[in-house]
Design a protein around this motif. Structure first.
Motif, PDB file in Angstrom:
ATOM      1  N   UNK A 198       0.806  -1.220   0.000  1.00 34.48           N
ATOM      2  CA  UNK A 198       0.000   0.000   0.000  1.00 34.48           C
ATOM      3  C   UNK A 198       0.841   1.272   0.000  1.00 34.48           C
ATOM      4  N   UNK A 199       2.136   1.142   0.283  1.00 30.84           N
ATOM      5  CA  UNK A 199       2.992   2.319   0.426  1.00 30.84           C
ATOM      6  C   UNK A 199       3.256   3.017  -0.900  1.00 30.84           C
ATOM      7  N   UNK A 200       3.180   2.273  -1.992  1.00 27.12           N
ATOM      8  CA  UNK A 200       3.438   2.868  -3.311  1.00 27.12           C
ATOM      9  C   UNK A 200       2.273   2.573  -4.252  1.00 27.12           C
ATOM     10  N   UNK A 201       2.041   3.496  -5.177  1.00 28.88           N
ATOM     11  CA  UNK A 201       0.969   3.315  -6.152  1.00 28.88           C
ATOM     12  C   UNK A 201       1.307   4.138  -7.386  1.00 28.88           C
ATOM     13  N   UNK A 202       1.771   3.459  -8.423  1.00 25.67           N
ATOM     14  CA  UNK A 202       2.216   4.151  -9.636  1.00 25.67           C
ATOM     15  C   UNK A 202       1.082   4.911 -10.313  1.00 25.67           C
ATOM     16  N   UNK A 203      -0.166   4.446 -10.139  1.00 22.65           N
ATOM     17  CA  UNK A 203      -1.273   5.068 -10.854  1.00 22.65           C
ATOM     18  C   UNK A 203      -1.846   6.289 -10.141  1.00 22.65           C
ATOM     19  N   UNK A 204      -1.495   6.483  -8.878  1.00 27.74           N
ATOM     20  CA  UNK A 204      -2.060   7.602  -8.135  1.00 27.74           C
ATOM     21  C   UNK A 204      -1.650   8.941  -8.734  1.00 27.74           C
ATOM     22  N   UNK A 205      -0.473   9.002  -9.340  1.00 30.96           N
ATOM     23  CA  UNK A 205       0.015  10.259  -9.908  1.00 30.96           C
ATOM     24  C   UNK A 205      -0.124  10.323 -11.425  1.00 30.96           C
ATOM     25  N   UNK A 206      -0.803   9.360 -11.995  1.00 30.67           N
ATOM     26  CA  UNK A 206      -0.985   9.317 -13.452  1.00 30.67           C
ATOM     27  C   UNK A 206      -1.840  10.509 -13.896  1.00 30.67           C
ATOM     28  N   UNK A 207      -1.421  11.266 -14.898  1.00 27.06           N
ATOM     29  CA  UNK A 207      -2.237  12.393 -15.355  1.00 27.06           C
ATOM     30  C   UNK A 207      -3.529  11.911 -16.024  1.00 27.06           C
TER      31      UNK A 207
END
Length: 526
Positions: A198-207
């Protein structure tokens, strides 16, 4: 004799509950032997009372734990977890309250508490009484308990059993304590792995410009079919009827120009607690306990509904089983609007647990969301006609006659009540299969009647049905399908190697449910 029977029965009760066989009473409980040895030779009365009370509490708690393990295994496919299971126990009480009424549920709870306290007192009194008898002839008692202990050790070494899996040399309370201690370590390891994921999420910052570009302009529905598990479609006495409905549905959809691809997802839950599966699919995290669910939904994890909202879709949740507001739907999933049993105009009857028939849910959503001018929408709809106890069931009616649902008024009386069906496991399995047939028939009828070329559906089960239907040791796999008329939509998932049609075979791909979010966003992303 009464004291001896009380002590030995309570000591052996966990094994009896676990095995379901009265033959498990034909064993020798180590805990009782050791407790009597200590009590018989401790000179201080106050110490004996403390020891007797502690032993009684341990034995009764072991019995309650065994009962919880059996109940949890039968309903959600795993034993009661002393670390994460308490919120689920509260949820279970809510189910009992819904089924019996709040007054009856409170009465049951009070009865359990009183019976537990009474049993502790009875076991402690039995221990003290037997210890007093043994203390009158210490030498004979010492010889007797020594022989009994030696016999227990010999039986333990040879592994003698009358009931498979239940050694005559019993130590149920010790085994229960060890098992629950192991759960502490397992829970800690599971939580650490979960926190790391849960600490990282590549899609959370996706434009927004790169999110779901392959679905631009489409209406997308994620349709959860309650209890739609692999057992519904493969190698069970009741799967043939479901398979026939799916094959007919394949032909109907093909005639209308639809394409479908299907596979299996391994759900994070079993038999119930559906919201764990919903959140697992949406977040890409393996959420297999209420504790993890509460942890995630109190945070800001990026969900599928967030991705659609960020990409420009209006987002909707439709949960026909809810009669109250759902705070998590707004605070975590960020749905723009929420539908439930109270605001969809349904005036028809309940069908046991299911407050709103699936066909009505489709009908209302078509009339009030899809048929009106609207910007592209994404909705999660939870269809509940196939929710346990699976009886009585609604029947399909002409779509033009659905109205406010009052057309269903005579239908509940035409089916059998749960109290009748649940007397026979085979009957339970039969009505379960019929409930899935109804839910899937509603889906196919909706698609072919309203024939929307702009619609894309992800249709899947939330979990397998309970052990009564799935059987002991069943997997957690559920069917999943993507349906669309647009070849470009289906081409995006061609690399997944999912099988054509709505009926996945035994050779179909199987993913964990938490893998779906990232693969879906990757397939349809820019």
């Amino acid at each position: 004799m009464l004291s001896a029977i009380t002590l030995f029965v309570v000591s052996l009760a966990p094994g009896v509950i676990a095995s379901g066989s009265a033959l498990a009473l034909a064993r020798i409980p180590l805990e009782s032997i050791l407790a009597l040895i200590v009590l018989a030779f401790v000179p201080w009365r106050w110490v004996r009372r403390i020891v007797a009370t502690v032993v009684a509490v341990v034995l009764v708690l072991a019995t309650l734990t065994a009962a919880l393990d059996r109940g949890f295994t039968a309903t959600v496919g795993r034993p009661f977890d002393v670390v994460t299971g308490w919120p689920e126990l509260v949820d279970g009480y809510g189910v009992v309250s819904d089924a019996t009424g709040s007054i009856a549920a409170v009465a049951i709870l009070v009865l359990v508490v009183v019976a537990t306290a009474g049993l502790i007192v009875a076991v402690a009194a039995s221990l003290l009484h037997l210890a007093a008898i043994l203390g009158r002839g210490r030498r004979i008692s010492l010889i007797g308990v020594s022989a009994l202990t030696a016999g227990w050790v010999v039986l333990a070494l040879v592994g003698a059993q009358l009931v498979p899996g239940e050694p005559i040399a019993a130590s149920d309370s010790v085994a229960a304590a060890v098992a629950k201690t192991d759960q502490l370590g397992a829970a800690a390891r599971s939580q650490a792995a979960f926190d790391q994921a849960a600490a990282t999420d590549a899609y959370a910052s996706q434009p927004a410009s790169k999110l779901l570009t392959g679905l631009k302009g489409k209406d997308v529905i994620v349709a959860f079919i309650e209890s739609y598990g692999q057992v519904a479609v493969q190698n069970t006495p009741f799967s043939s009827g479901v398979d026939a409905v799916l094959r007919t549905g394949n032909a109907q959809l093909a005639a209308k120009g639809y394409s479908e691809r299907s596979a299996f997802l391994t759900s994070s839950t079993f038999g119930g607690i559906s919201w764990l599966a919903h959140s697992t699919l949406q977040t890409g995290l393996w959420i297999d306990s209420q504790q993890k669910y509460d942890q995630v939904t109190s945070g800001i994890r990026f969900t599928l509904s967030d991705a659609f909202r960020k990409g420009g879709w209006q987002t909707i949740s439709d949960v026909p089983s809810d009669t109250k507001t759902w705070p998590v739907g707004r605070s975590f999933y960020h749905y723009g609007s929420q539908l439930n049993a109270t605001n969809v105009g349904y005036a028809g009857p309940k069908f046991s647990y299911a407050r709103v028939p699936d066909q009505y849910t489709w009908s209302y959503f078509q009339q009030h969301e899809l048929a009106k001018p609207h910007k592209p929408l994404m909705a999660e709809i939870d269809f509940v006609s196939s929710h346990t106890p699976w009886t009585p069931l609604p029947n399909l009616v002409p779509w033009a006659s659905v109205g406010d649902g009052s057309i269903y008024d005579p239908q509940p009386a035409q089916g059998l009540p749960p109290s009748v069906v649940w007397q026979d496991p085979r009957h339970v399995q039969q009505v379960y299969g019929q409930s899935i047939e109804y839910s899937m028939s509603s889906l196919f009828s909706f698609l072919t009647t309203f024939d929307d070329p702009n619609l894309v559906l992800v249709v899947l089960g939330d979990h397998q049905p309970a052990t009564e239907v799935s059987g002991t040791g069943a997997n957690h796999d559920v069917p999943v399908s993507i349906i669309s008329k647009d070849p470009a939509v289906m081409d995006r998932v061609s690399s997944w190697k999912w099988e054509p049609g709505m009926l996945p075979s035994a050779a179909a791909p199987v993913w964990r449910m938490d893998a779906f979010r990232d693969r879906f966003l990757a397939a349809y992303g820019g």
